[in-house]
Design an enzyme around this catalytic site. Structure first.
Site, PDB file in Angstrom:
ATOM      1  N   THR A 147      81.040  38.251  85.729  1.00 32.84           N
ATOM      2  CA  THR A 147      81.958  39.309  86.310  1.00 32.84           C
ATOM      3  C   THR A 147      83.618  38.744  85.930  1.00 32.84           C
ATOM      4  O   THR A 147      84.430  39.464  85.691  1.00 32.84           O
ATOM      5  CB  THR A 147      81.845  39.541  87.594  1.00 32.84           C
ATOM      6  OG1 THR A 147      80.537  39.641  87.946  1.00 32.84           O
ATOM      7  CG2 THR A 147      82.739  40.732  88.242  1.00 32.84           C
ATOM      8  N   ARG A 205      71.072  30.900  91.251  1.00 33.88           N
ATOM      9  CA  ARG A 205      70.520  31.330  92.633  1.00 33.88           C
ATOM     10  C   ARG A 205      71.625  30.854  93.592  1.00 33.88           C
ATOM     11  O   ARG A 205      71.470  31.524  94.729  1.00 33.88           O
ATOM     12  CB  ARG A 205      69.332  30.494  92.793  1.00 33.88           C
ATOM     13  CG  ARG A 205      68.164  31.060  91.846  1.00 33.88           C
ATOM     14  CD  ARG A 205      66.687  30.321  92.495  1.00 33.88           C
ATOM     15  NE  ARG A 205      65.591  30.970  91.726  1.00 33.88           N
ATOM     16  CZ  ARG A 205      64.383  30.985  92.297  1.00 33.88           C
ATOM     17  NH1 ARG A 205      64.234  30.263  93.525  1.00 33.88           N
ATOM     18  NH2 ARG A 205      63.520  31.504  91.657  1.00 33.88           N
ATOM     19  N   VAL A 206      72.461  30.011  93.336  1.00 30.51           N
ATOM     20  CA  VAL A 206      73.598  29.596  94.361  1.00 30.51           C
ATOM     21  C   VAL A 206      75.008  29.654  93.667  1.00 30.51           C
ATOM     22  O   VAL A 206      75.276  29.081  92.517  1.00 30.51           O
ATOM     23  CB  VAL A 206      73.240  28.316  94.684  1.00 30.51           C
ATOM     24  CG1 VAL A 206      74.521  27.755  95.868  1.00 30.51           C
ATOM     25  CG2 VAL A 206      71.959  27.924  95.439  1.00 30.51           C
ATOM     26  N   THR A 249      77.765  32.037  95.550  1.00 29.62           N
ATOM     27  CA  THR A 249      78.665  32.469  96.390  1.00 29.62           C
ATOM     28  C   THR A 249      78.120  32.074  97.858  1.00 29.62           C
ATOM     29  O   THR A 249      78.763  32.359  99.010  1.00 29.62           O
ATOM     30  CB  THR A 249      78.969  34.047  96.529  1.00 29.62           C
ATOM     31  OG1 THR A 249      77.668  34.790  96.517  1.00 29.62           O
ATOM     32  CG2 THR A 249      79.580  34.469  95.245  1.00 29.62           C
ATOM     33  N   ILE A 261      70.074  37.240  96.225  1.00 32.60           N
ATOM     34  CA  ILE A 261      70.032  36.837  97.539  1.00 32.60           C
ATOM     35  C   ILE A 261      71.527  36.660  97.937  1.00 32.60           C
ATOM     36  O   ILE A 261      71.794  37.132  99.084  1.00 32.60           O
ATOM     37  CB  ILE A 261      69.305  35.351  97.523  1.00 32.60           C
ATOM     38  CG1 ILE A 261      67.864  35.446  97.068  1.00 32.60           C
ATOM     39  CG2 ILE A 261      69.546  34.599  98.943  1.00 32.60           C
ATOM     40  CD1 ILE A 261      67.013  36.174  98.114  1.00 32.60           C
ATOM     41  N   LYS A 280      78.968  43.941 108.331  1.00 34.80           N
ATOM     42  CA  LYS A 280      79.172  43.744 109.729  1.00 34.80           C
ATOM     43  C   LYS A 280      80.494  43.557 110.203  1.00 34.80           C
ATOM     44  O   LYS A 280      80.823  43.907 111.324  1.00 34.80           O
ATOM     45  CB  LYS A 280      78.520  42.397 110.004  1.00 34.80           C
ATOM     46  CG  LYS A 280      78.555  41.669 111.450  1.00 34.80           C
ATOM     47  CD  LYS A 280      77.889  40.357 111.862  1.00 34.80           C
ATOM     48  CE  LYS A 280      78.075  39.742 112.982  1.00 34.80           C
ATOM     49  NZ  LYS A 280      77.153  38.676 113.642  1.00 34.80           N
ATOM     50  N   HIS A 287      48.760  77.522  98.248  1.00 38.19           N
ATOM     51  CA  HIS A 287      48.745  76.922  99.526  1.00 38.19           C
ATOM     52  C   HIS A 287      48.010  75.686  99.650  1.00 38.19           C
ATOM     53  O   HIS A 287      47.352  75.548 100.715  1.00 38.19           O
ATOM     54  CB  HIS A 287      48.553  77.748 100.644  1.00 38.19           C
ATOM     55  CG  HIS A 287      49.419  79.091 100.522  1.00 38.19           C
ATOM     56  ND1 HIS A 287      50.619  79.223 100.894  1.00 38.19           N
ATOM     57  CD2 HIS A 287      49.247  80.169  99.843  1.00 38.19           C
ATOM     58  CE1 HIS A 287      51.283  80.209 100.760  1.00 38.19           C
ATOM     59  NE2 HIS A 287      50.422  81.013 100.278  1.00 38.19           N
ATOM     60  N   GLU A 323      52.713  79.823  88.501  1.00 33.96           N
ATOM     61  CA  GLU A 323      54.055  79.317  88.915  1.00 33.96           C
ATOM     62  C   GLU A 323      54.226  77.917  88.289  1.00 33.96           C
ATOM     63  O   GLU A 323      55.093  77.620  87.830  1.00 33.96           O
ATOM     64  CB  GLU A 323      53.921  79.077  90.568  1.00 33.96           C
ATOM     65  CG  GLU A 323      54.243  80.072  91.316  1.00 33.96           C
ATOM     66  CD  GLU A 323      55.457  80.261  91.908  1.00 33.96           C
ATOM     67  OE1 GLU A 323      56.248  79.580  91.874  1.00 33.96           O
ATOM     68  OE2 GLU A 323      55.646  81.561  92.208  1.00 33.96           O
ATOM     69  N   ASN A 373      37.348  73.306 107.455  1.00 28.61           N
ATOM     70  CA  ASN A 373      35.986  73.042 107.118  1.00 28.61           C
ATOM     71  C   ASN A 373      35.932  73.552 105.834  1.00 28.61           C
ATOM     72  O   ASN A 373      36.004  74.685 105.530  1.00 28.61           O
ATOM     73  CB  ASN A 373      35.161  73.709 108.077  1.00 28.61           C
ATOM     74  CG  ASN A 373      35.034  73.052 109.480  1.00 28.61           C
ATOM     75  OD1 ASN A 373      34.914  71.827 109.428  1.00 28.61           O
ATOM     76  ND2 ASN A 373      34.951  73.937 110.552  1.00 28.61           N
ATOM     77  N   ARG A 389      30.761  62.036 104.089  1.00 28.17           N
ATOM     78  CA  ARG A 389      31.551  63.209 104.244  1.00 28.17           C
ATOM     79  C   ARG A 389      33.072  63.174 103.707  1.00 28.17           C
ATOM     80  O   ARG A 389      33.465  62.009 103.357  1.00 28.17           O
ATOM     81  CB  ARG A 389      31.619  63.511 105.794  1.00 28.17           C
ATOM     82  CG  ARG A 389      32.708  63.138 106.683  1.00 28.17           C
ATOM     83  CD  ARG A 389      32.608  63.644 107.749  1.00 28.17           C
ATOM     84  NE  ARG A 389      33.919  62.930 108.292  1.00 28.17           N
ATOM     85  CZ  ARG A 389      34.388  62.674 109.500  1.00 28.17           C
ATOM     86  NH1 ARG A 389      33.440  62.982 110.676  1.00 28.17           N
ATOM     87  NH2 ARG A 389      35.480  62.164 109.915  1.00 28.17           N
TER      88      ARG A 389
HETATM   89  N1  LIG Z   1      73.178  33.420  94.603  1.00 25.75           N
HETATM   90  C1  LIG Z   1      74.407  33.716  94.812  1.00 25.75           C
HETATM   91  O1  LIG Z   1      75.338  32.998  95.566  1.00 25.75           O
HETATM   92  C2  LIG Z   1      75.040  35.149  94.291  1.00 25.75           C
HETATM   93  N2  LIG Z   1      75.926  35.513  94.644  1.00 25.75           N
HETATM   94  C3  LIG Z   1      76.277  36.792  93.860  1.00 25.75           C
HETATM   95  N3  LIG Z   1      75.160  36.920  93.333  1.00 25.75           N
HETATM   96  C4  LIG Z   1      74.706  38.423  92.427  1.00 25.75           C
HETATM   97  O2  LIG Z   1      75.268  37.949  91.036  1.00 25.75           O
HETATM   98  C5  LIG Z   1      75.608  39.157  90.551  1.00 25.75           C
HETATM   99  C6  LIG Z   1      76.986  39.083  89.546  1.00 25.75           C
HETATM  100  O3  LIG Z   1      76.777  37.789  88.835  1.00 25.75           O
HETATM  101  P1  LIG Z   1      77.640  37.449  87.564  1.00 25.75           P
HETATM  102  O4  LIG Z   1      79.177  38.010  88.205  1.00 25.75           O
HETATM  103  O5  LIG Z   1      77.316  36.448  87.264  1.00 25.75           O
HETATM  104  O6  LIG Z   1      76.986  38.511  86.593  1.00 25.75           O
HETATM  105  C7  LIG Z   1      75.769  40.317  91.588  1.00 25.75           C
HETATM  106  O7  LIG Z   1      74.831  41.193  91.245  1.00 25.75           O
HETATM  107  C8  LIG Z   1      75.675  39.394  92.800  1.00 25.75           C
HETATM  108  O8  LIG Z   1      75.025  40.370  93.771  1.00 25.75           O
HETATM  109  C9  LIG Z   1      74.330  35.920  93.466  1.00 25.75           C
HETATM  110  N4  LIG Z   1      73.133  36.017  92.858  1.00 25.75           N
HETATM  111  C10 LIG Z   1      71.824  35.963  93.536  1.00 25.75           C
HETATM  112  O9  LIG Z   1      71.283  35.498  94.537  1.00 25.75           O
END
Ligand SMILES: NC(=O)c1ncn([C@@H]2O[C@H](COP(=O)(O)O)[C@@H](O)[C@H]2O)c1NC=O
Length: 529
Positions: free
Chosen positions: A52, A79-80, A82, A141, A152, A293, A345, A433, A525
């Site tokens: 992005t 996977r990690v 943000t 995730i 929230k 029906h 129909e 029935n 049945r």
């Molecule tokens: N792992 C994270 O910390 C994480 N943070 C954001 N995402 C996802 O990563 C996608 C964007 O990733 P990129 O900008 O790299 O294409 C988004 O769909 C977002 O929901 C993550 N991906 C999956 O869990």
């Protein structure tokens, strides 16, 4: 209640929240550059993840990589990225509270007022037929964590999960900020979005498990149902009822059928088309079911679909007017010619030959539906009741004639046994029935939906008229009294198949034997409500 509670007086009021810092992390980049351009032009700092951030930077807009905010590289194949207090503190701080403001300062965390996230394309990945490991990798995730945190904290943060909301955000930037009502609406959409996403993930696991062990043996402690709005329908069962069609992404049924011709499908058309397909697909030979029906007014098998249609139609031509037809084989020209002059129909089938489609498309009122590739019948059925939902395995088992017990009369000859087997299968598509009379692989009289079995017998015999004599009869459940069989025997029915198991079976057996009528018990049945 967990967590500290605050005195209402501690909350400072916050309606309009000006946007100074935005977090953007999107898989679907639709509209991204226009949004980023507007935010950048308004002097808003954009923090963003991997691809992005690259997309925004490549377009020449200033962007801060999230790794420079967290102090950690994006790791473990994304996977990690943000999942870090520097991000989540900025999403969750309730700046109506002085204490939160103070803590953010102490921790050196800056708040976000706008979060734009859309999630990994999980459903699209499942649909593409990807391998399980690749599907699992598309379970987002970090994205849902940010979406839920921001939703929230809607008192302070606007959360946007769909590109079609970008225009509203841009308008809010120009107006000086988002207002509370808007942020609440966005929060509701955000929670609906993550709930549907998780439901899709859960249903993928269920489908996977079903395929792995052949069937789901038990029932899960909880289940969620994820469906996507396919479109609103003109109305429901009646004109004063609103209605819509939702499709379940991982499934391939009547809801995914492709309409080739005709007016928009109605709610009742879908209900009847589903019942028609269910009935036609119970049978292995080329088969046609005509439904009104949700009940069949004719079911037949034949050497061809044209032959099966003619036989099914003859069962009850009066009721077949305006019916919904399903075939379990392609509609060819001969079948189209057989159908075309009868007001119908819907016709639904696994496919239509080009010349058949051309013939039927001349009828403006007929709807033509082709079943989706990989059409699959459901394995579980759900029925809403107030306060809950009933779930059962679909009734898809038909007792084999070789397992039936001869209860009265002589063993049936080959043709009679074939008709009994056909009647036994066909009667499960009839609402209880159910009494179905059949001859030569076609229903000739159907009694359905009555609240006692003797009335269903009378209805079936009445509808069959002269054809009752010499036909065979199937009953979806045992005869509790001899009154129903008496109606059938008097009409000249040649053979009967029924589950047996009534405390008064002997009376029915004696009556059949006295009339020289063959009667088999299936021991199984087919109630259908
Ligand atoms: N792992 C994270 O910390 C994480 N943070 C954001 N995402 C996802 O990563 C996608 C964007 O990733 P990129 O900008 O790299 O294409 C988004 O769909 C977002 O929901 C993550 N991906 C999956 O869990």
């Amino acid at each position: 209640m967990s967590g500290p509670s605050h005195d209402p007086a501690d909350y400072r009021s916050r309606d309009i929240v000006p946007i100074r810092r935005a977090l953007i992390s999107v898989s679907d980049k639709t509209g991204l550059l226009e949004l980023a351009g507007e935010l950048a032009a308004a002097g808003i700092e954009i923090v963003s993840t991997g691809s992005t951030a690259k997309t925004i930077a490549d377009a020449g807009h200033p962007v801060t990589e999230v790794s420079s905010v967290t102090g950690f590289p994006e790791s473990l194949d994304g996977r990690v990225k943000t999942l870090h207090p520097s991000v989540h503190g900025g999403l969750l701080a309730d700046l109506r509270l002085e204490s939160h403001e103070r803590q953010l300062d102490e921790l050196g965390i800056r708040p976000f007022e706008l979060v734009v996230v859309n999630l990994y394309p999980f459903v699209e990945t499942v649909r593409s037929g990807a391998a399980a490991n690749d599907v699992v990798e598309q379970i987002d995730i970090g994205g849902p964590a940010m979406v839920r945190a921001s939703a929230k904290n809607h008192a302070n943060v606007a959360i946007v999960v769909a590109p079609d909301r970008y225009a509203d955000v841009i308008a809010a930037v120009h107006a000086g900020g988002t207002d509370l009502a808007q942020r609440r609406r966005l929060a509701r959409e955000a929670f609906q979005h993550t709930a549907a996403y998780d439901a899709a993930v859960a249903s993928w696991f269920e489908v996977e498990d079903t395929q792995a062990i052949g069937r789901v043996d038990g029932f899960p402690l909880e289940f969620s149902y994820s469906a996507e709005l396919q479109g609103q329908l003109r109305y429901g069962e009646n004109a004063h009822q609103g209605a819509a069609l939702y499709t379940v992404p991982a499934e391939r049924g009547i809801a995914q059928a492709v309409q080739l011709h005709g007016k928009e499908m109605s709610y009742n058309n879908y209900v009847d088309a589903d019942a028609a397909v269910r009935a036609a697909y119970d049978l292995a030979e080329p088969a046609v079911a005509i439904i009104k029906h949700a009940n069949p007014c004719g079911i037949a098998v034949g050497a061809t679909i044209a032959a099966a249609h003619r036989k099914a139609h003859e069962c009850d031509p009066v009721s077949a007017f305006g019916g919904v037809i399903a075939a379990n084989r392609r509609i060819d020209l001969a079948a189209a010619e057989s159908i075309k002059d009868i007001f119908t129909e819907v016709v639904v089938a696994p496919g239509f030959d080009d010349d058949a489609l051309a013939v039927l498309s001349t009828k403006k009122n007929i709807r033509l539906l082709t079943l989706p590739e990989g059409f699959q019948r459901p394995t579980r059925e759900f029925k809403d009741i107030s306060g809950g939902v009933l779930v059962q395995d679909v009734d898809a088992h038909f007792a084999d004639p070789s397992t039936w017990t001869l209860a009265a009369g002589e063993p049936a000859d080959e043709q009679t046994l074939a008709d009994l087997a056909f009647a036994w299968t066909a009667c499960r598509a009839v609402k209880s029935n159910a009494i179905l009379l059949a001859a030569n692989g076609a229903s000739v009289g159907i009694g359905m939906g009555q609240v006692n079995r003797v009335d269903s017998c009378k209805l079936a015999v009445d509808r069959a008229g002269d054809r009752a004599a010499g036909s065979v009869a199937a009953s979806d459940a045992f005869f509790p009294f001899n009154d129903g069989p008496a109606v059938l025997l008097e009409a000249g029915i040649r053979a009967i198949v029924q589950p047996g198991g009534s405390v008064r079976d002997q009376e029915t057996i004696d009556a059949a034997a006295a009339a020289g009528v063959t009667m088999y018990f299936t021991g199984e049945r087919h109630f259908f409500h």
